[in-house]
Design a protein around this motif. Sequence first.
Motif, PDB file in Angstrom:
ATOM      1  N   TYR A  65       0.833  -1.208   0.000  1.00 54.29           N
ATOM      2  CA  TYR A  65       0.000   0.000   0.000  1.00 54.29           C
ATOM      3  C   TYR A  65       0.865   1.255   0.000  1.00 54.29           C
ATOM      4  CZ  TYR A  65      -4.729  -1.876   0.461  1.00 54.29           C
ATOM      5  OH  TYR A  65      -5.934  -2.472   0.200  1.00 54.29           O
ATOM      6  N   ALA A  66       1.931   1.242   0.780  1.00 54.73           N
ATOM      7  CA  ALA A  66       2.816   2.410   0.846  1.00 54.73           C
ATOM      8  C   ALA A  66       3.417   2.731  -0.521  1.00 54.73           C
ATOM      9  CB  ALA A  66       3.923   2.166   1.867  1.00 54.73           C
ATOM     10  N   SER A  67       3.621   1.699  -1.338  1.00 56.04           N
ATOM     11  CA  SER A  67       4.244   1.903  -2.651  1.00 56.04           C
ATOM     12  C   SER A  67       3.316   2.607  -3.636  1.00 56.04           C
ATOM     13  CB  SER A  67       4.704   0.565  -3.236  1.00 56.04           C
ATOM     14  OG  SER A  67       3.608  -0.225  -3.667  1.00 56.04           O
ATOM     15  N   VAL A  68       1.994   2.580  -3.385  1.00 62.04           N
ATOM     16  CA  VAL A  68       1.041   3.207  -4.312  1.00 62.04           C
ATOM     17  C   VAL A  68       0.282   4.368  -3.674  1.00 62.04           C
ATOM     18  CG1 VAL A  68       0.745   1.048  -5.592  1.00 62.04           C
ATOM     19  CG2 VAL A  68      -0.858   1.605  -3.745  1.00 62.04           C
ATOM     20  N   TRP A  69       0.550   4.643  -2.397  1.00 62.78           N
ATOM     21  CA  TRP A  69      -0.193   5.672  -1.670  1.00 62.78           C
ATOM     22  C   TRP A  69       0.003   7.038  -2.310  1.00 62.78           C
ATOM     23  CZ3 TRP A  69      -3.331   3.502   1.781  1.00 62.78           C
ATOM     24  CH2 TRP A  69      -4.047   4.309   2.669  1.00 62.78           C
ATOM     25  N   CYS A 272      -6.479   0.885  -7.658  1.00 60.61           N
ATOM     26  CA  CYS A 272      -6.286   0.458  -6.275  1.00 60.61           C
ATOM     27  C   CYS A 272      -5.048  -0.432  -6.221  1.00 60.61           C
ATOM     28  CB  CYS A 272      -7.520  -0.300  -5.794  1.00 60.61           C
ATOM     29  SG  CYS A 272      -7.967  -1.678  -6.882  1.00 60.61           S
ATOM     30  N   LEU A 273      -4.842  -1.084  -5.090  1.00 57.66           N
ATOM     31  CA  LEU A 273      -3.661  -1.929  -4.930  1.00 57.66           C
ATOM     32  C   LEU A 273      -3.600  -3.009  -6.008  1.00 57.66           C
ATOM     33  CD1 LEU A 273      -1.252  -2.446  -2.938  1.00 57.66           C
ATOM     34  CD2 LEU A 273      -2.696  -4.195  -1.895  1.00 57.66           C
ATOM     35  N   GLU A 274      -4.761  -3.596  -6.329  1.00 56.50           N
ATOM     36  CA  GLU A 274      -4.783  -4.705  -7.289  1.00 56.50           C
ATOM     37  C   GLU A 274      -4.446  -4.283  -8.711  1.00 56.50           C
ATOM     38  OE1 GLU A 274      -7.087  -5.990  -3.772  1.00 56.50           O
ATOM     39  OE2 GLU A 274      -6.988  -4.158  -4.956  1.00 56.50           O
TER      40      GLU A 274
END
Length: 319
Positions: A65-69, A272-274
């Motif tokens: 999550y931190a990588s895409v926040w 989103c994350l996916e």
Amino acid sequence: MRLDKPGVLLVNLGTPDAPTSAAVKRYLKQFLSDPRVVDTPRWLWWPLLNGVILPLRSPRVSKLYASVWMDEGSPLMVYSKRQREKLAARLDMPVALGMSYGNPSLKSAVDSLMAQGVTRLIVLPLYPQFSCSTVGAVWDGLTEVFRGYRSLPDVQFIRDYAEHPRYIAALKSSVERSFAKHGQPDLLVMSFHGIPQRFANEGDDYPIRCKDTFAALTQALGLPADRVMMTFQSRFGREPWLMPYTDETLGGLGAKGIKHIQVMSPGFAADCLETLEEISEENCEIFLKGGGEKFEYIPALNDDDEHIEMMLDLVNAQR
């Protein structure tokens, strides 16, 4: 006389409040505790979830999550809020955003609409293709919220919009923009979120609705059968899920001479994350390591104006 005052409830899956292990653990516990998502008997599932999955998975997923926040928060939350704001600007009725898991909750969204005097609730789950694990969970969640109400609104529930002309047109535009920018690929891959094959065997028509979207978009684009493919991503656990699997498929394309692909995820209304991590990063790496040479991810429709027009059409059809 009872007044007719409509309001719109937009619903998406949800997201952690922060890219931290504690926030991800709270979110995953709520998500993975829903029998619509995991229907393993509770006596077997609870020890596994609380003793193994959450302690091990939460720290790892929080890093993803931190990588895409984004600066404003989780991508799914950022785009969902923008969708709500744009749709509200086009309608003369209240519009609220609720999540099946996490914040803002379904209850907070319904409470907000009811406090504004809404007597007729138009529910739009932002899942283009129905599944018992997503749209069904929204239905369950609303039923639970309404248990606390003495008076209930009329409810108009939009089941899905897999073949809606404006949805297909918006997807078509996004693909054409990508082709114009990066060149037409050897293969366009439409990667849908997977579900256990058992769910489909038991009556969930989700794979049929995915095929409906795939067929409609393929026809709209005018692509031959050998230039487009449908796959399923994000499987979890050991039982068979819908196939073909996205990661395994992409890993074998290079050996078949397919060097340039573009991938989209038409089942997601917001990135989103996916999509941003699993597809754009993880599956890109899998494709390149398997002999591929060029990979582009086509973003979700997010708050694109054509996407909002489609939502407007869906809501106006209920008026």
